[in-house]
Design an enzyme around this catalytic site. Structure first.
Site, mmCIF file in Angstrom:
data_model
loop_
_atom_site.group_PDB
_atom_site.id
_atom_site.type_symbol
_atom_site.label_atom_id
_atom_site.label_comp_id
_atom_site.label_asym_id
_atom_site.label_seq_id
_atom_site.Cartn_x
_atom_site.Cartn_y
_atom_site.Cartn_z
ATOM 1 C CG HIS A 130 4.365 0.175 -67.312
ATOM 2 N ND1 HIS A 130 3.866 0.297 -68.587
ATOM 3 C CD2 HIS A 130 3.519 0.873 -66.508
ATOM 4 C CE1 HIS A 130 2.771 1.041 -68.564
ATOM 5 N NE2 HIS A 130 2.539 1.388 -67.309
ATOM 6 C CG HIS B 91 -0.568 3.900 -68.474
ATOM 7 N ND1 HIS B 91 -1.448 3.992 -67.411
ATOM 8 C CD2 HIS B 91 -0.011 5.129 -68.630
ATOM 9 C CE1 HIS B 91 -1.424 5.240 -66.943
ATOM 10 N NE2 HIS B 91 -0.581 5.948 -67.666
ATOM 11 C CG ASP C 133 -3.262 0.055 -66.727
ATOM 12 O OD1 ASP C 133 -3.388 -0.039 -65.493
ATOM 13 O OD2 ASP C 133 -2.662 1.004 -67.275
#
Length: 362
Positions: free
Chosen positions: A172, A211, A209
């Site tokens: 992220h 996300h 993942d």
């Protein structure tokens, strides 16, 4: 005398090109002067970990659903099962400021000197009240050690065919912004180091993942040397619609997706990727937040499904003779460490990785 518009445009373009060349020259010098590419003894296996990875300070690690002690527990499980000798683990160096500046803006790194900013990135509000020296020591330093591990993993993968950093995968975080428990862009850093030190020009990121990996997507938004396959749940954080535009191969898996459907989609995705891009290195972000019961991932993949998923990705790389870096990334249940250890054991049993040192059986 007035400069013709065409000449003015050419001058502006030349100025931009010159600045870009300067930026690349500085980046190259930083990479070449870095000490993170350690020479690793043949007696070591390409599994990277340090006890410094684990975050534990006054209980603050319990205020976030992420299990910040999972990295050490993965290694302890492997050692207890007889698949890993503690002396064969590779310990990385901590990434320094000059290493981080290969990707990160100095203004972003300076922003981490604010405990409030760090608390928002790691999503633990009480950290804002701590002196920054403590945040630096107990939060940021462990993250930087993991960054060093991810960067080193590419060198080891090129030498040995594969490498696992038992940590990292901070997908992220981009050059200019952290978030989602990710303070440093280790994936982007790993790839830029590989471009320069390993003479690699094509990298595939396989991000599995739960996300979306919005950090590396922004960092490589206009870089055709990097192909991104991102298989994620669109119903959860980070909802980064801009970054989604930069994904080369987007595979969305809705909340509630179960093991068989997930693995079928992965098979199809890998087949498409194989026919689209020919990488010289794969960075595999192997988050376990797809596990059934994970409070943030919201998918329903079984522990055996995780092992099968990892096996498929490693087999994909092995069949094409492509070096592979695996990062453990997200996972928000205590069971994640056991699941990851079992998956690594399965990879070893299937002869997709060799957990023995090259100087003899451990």
């Amino acid at each position: 005398m007035e400069t013709p518009r065409g000449e003015s445009s050419k001058t502006a373009a030349a100025t931009v090109a010159s600045k870009n060349d300067d930026v690349e020259a500085i980046r190259r010098n930083r990479v070449l002067s870095s000490k993170l590419y350690l020479d690793v003894l043949p007696s070591k296996v390409p599994l990277i970990y340090s006890s410094s990875y684990d975050i534990a300070f006054m209980g603050i690690e319990k205020l976030h659903p992420f299990d910040s002690s999972k990295w050490g527990r993965i290694c302890r499980f492997l050692i207890a099962e007889g698949f890993l000798n503690k002396k064969c683990i590779v310990e990385p160096l901590e990434a320094r400021k000059d290493d981080l500046l290969v990707v990160h803006l100095e203004s972003y790194l300076n922003s981490l000197k604010s405990s409030l900013n760090v608390s928002m990135i790691i999503e633990v509000p009480p950290v804002a009240l701590l002196p920054n020296c403590l945040v630096e020591k107990h939060v940021l330093s462990p993250f930087r050690k993991q960054v060093g591990g991810t960067i080193l993993a590419a060198k080891l993968a090129k030498e040995r065919g594969w490498a696992i950093n038992v940590g990292g995968g901070f997908h992220h975080c981009s050059a200019a912004k952290g978030g989602g428990f990710c303070a440093y862009a280790d994936i982007s850093l790993c790839i830029h180091f590989a471009f320069i030190r390993l003479n690699i020009s094509r990298v595939m990121i396989i991000d599995l993942d739960a996300h979306q990996g919005n950090g590396h997507e922004k960092d490589f938004s206009s870089d055709r040397r990097v192909y991104i396959l991102d298989m994620y749940n669109p119903d959860i954080y980070p909802f980064d619609y801009e970054a989604r535009r930069y994904i080369n191969q987007k595979v969305e898996v809705a909340s509630g997706t179960a093991t068989n459907e997930y693995l079928a989609k992965l098979d199809q995705a890998l087949e498409v990727a194989a026919g689209t891009f020919d990488p010289e290195l794969i960075v595999y972000n192997a988050g376990t937040d797809i596990l059934d019961g994970d409070p943030l991932g919201r998918l329903k993949i079984s522990p055996d499904g995780i092992s099968t998923r990892d096996e498929k990705v490693f087999r994909f790389a092995r069949e094409r003779n492509i070096p592979l870096v695996m990062l453990t990334s997200g996972g928000y249940m205590k069971s994640s460490a056991r699941v990851i250890a079992d998956s690594i054991i399965n990879l070893s049993n299937k002869s997709l990785i060799n957990m023995e040192s090259t100087t003899g059986k451990i």
